[in-house]
Scaffold this motif. Sequence first.
Motif, mmCIF file in Angstrom:
data_model
loop_
_atom_site.group_PDB
_atom_site.id
_atom_site.type_symbol
_atom_site.label_atom_id
_atom_site.label_comp_id
_atom_site.label_asym_id
_atom_site.label_seq_id
_atom_site.Cartn_x
_atom_site.Cartn_y
_atom_site.Cartn_z
ATOM 1 N N ASP A 75 0.843 -1.166 -0.113
ATOM 2 C CA ASP A 75 0.143 -0.061 0.165
ATOM 3 C C ASP A 75 0.876 1.338 -0.010
ATOM 4 O O ASP A 75 2.256 1.108 0.323
ATOM 5 N N SER A 76 0.295 2.417 -0.476
ATOM 6 C CA SER A 76 1.146 3.536 -0.485
ATOM 7 C C SER A 76 0.378 4.614 0.782
ATOM 8 O O SER A 76 -1.012 4.472 0.813
ATOM 9 N N GLY A 130 5.473 10.479 -0.423
ATOM 10 C CA GLY A 130 4.713 9.580 -0.192
ATOM 11 C C GLY A 130 5.538 8.450 0.105
ATOM 12 O O GLY A 130 6.868 8.478 0.040
ATOM 13 N N CYS A 131 4.930 7.192 0.525
ATOM 14 C CA CYS A 131 5.908 6.006 0.828
ATOM 15 C C CYS A 131 5.095 4.575 0.526
ATOM 16 O O CYS A 131 3.813 4.651 0.892
ATOM 17 N N GLU A 163 9.515 2.209 -0.340
ATOM 18 C CA GLU A 163 10.152 3.135 -1.311
ATOM 19 C C GLU A 163 9.666 4.504 -1.044
ATOM 20 O O GLU A 163 8.237 4.522 -0.904
ATOM 21 N N PHE A 164 10.664 5.323 -0.986
ATOM 22 C CA PHE A 164 10.238 7.003 -0.625
ATOM 23 C C PHE A 164 9.953 7.340 -1.933
ATOM 24 O O PHE A 164 10.524 7.120 -3.357
ATOM 25 N N THR A 165 8.568 8.088 -2.329
ATOM 26 C CA THR A 165 8.082 8.649 -3.536
ATOM 27 C C THR A 165 7.735 9.989 -3.512
ATOM 28 O O THR A 165 7.533 10.516 -2.487
ATOM 29 N N GLU A 166 7.588 10.557 -4.809
ATOM 30 C CA GLU A 166 7.228 12.077 -5.008
ATOM 31 C C GLU A 166 5.943 12.365 -4.318
ATOM 32 O O GLU A 166 5.435 13.382 -4.073
ATOM 33 N N SER A 167 4.793 11.378 -4.278
ATOM 34 C CA SER A 167 3.723 11.654 -3.807
ATOM 35 C C SER A 167 3.160 10.252 -3.392
ATOM 36 O O SER A 167 3.477 9.134 -3.874
#
Length: 239
Positions: free
Chosen positions: A43-44, A72-73, A87-91
């Motif tokens: 899930d994010s 986001g993550c 994983e670290f994400t932009e959103s």
Amino acid sequence: RPPSRDAVDRFLTDLEHVIDEIFDHLVEQAALRGLLDLTYSIDSTDVRTMPADQDASKCYDPTAEEYYYGYGCTIVSTGSKIPIAAEFTESKQAPEETAMRVTRDALAVDTPIWMLGDSAYDTLDWHDYLLTAGVVPIAPYNARNTDDPLDIEYRVEDRIKEHSKDVKLKQSTLDETYNRRTGVERTNDAVKDCGLGHVHARGRVHARAQVFLSLCLRLVIAITNYERGDNPGSTIITV
């Protein structure tokens, strides 16, 4: 006195170089203690930060139906609120490439029986990769992805039919298993209690370091509770 902003920034910069190794080591320790199970969920979640962070951006959270400022993550969890890949994400709305990378990282820890995700993971590549690895993926079928929708509840029903004529899955089994997906939401909440929810670091590098520090802290708590013989689901330890 509290450490200065410069001292915190230097710490997070140094931490960024080793935080992935620390996280992987803690996941390995959790696995050795039998804290993982045979159902993984992906899930994010949102990572909210200060508007002063010039690297962050205005993001949309479709679950809350609101905009927020931050990142986001994407997290894969198992057992009692145990994050095993992230994983670290932009959103919050992560691209399919991120989902595939985090899924591969999770399966590198151990191979589960089930992998659960919401309708955002209704993609052919994700399903076929997991089936090839011997894992049953369960994600709700998203009829909005096609003009000619199939009469199915989960994408795996169609993929199983295409991959094998001998394997069949009961609808009740799919429903019962998918209900376990709430475990990843509890993991997200537990990690947010450890600091992921509101990141005070500024800059993408520092924000990512703080996010993974929160993930590591959640693992430390779970391992400590196990060693003490306490409820592994607890998010509180005493010193």
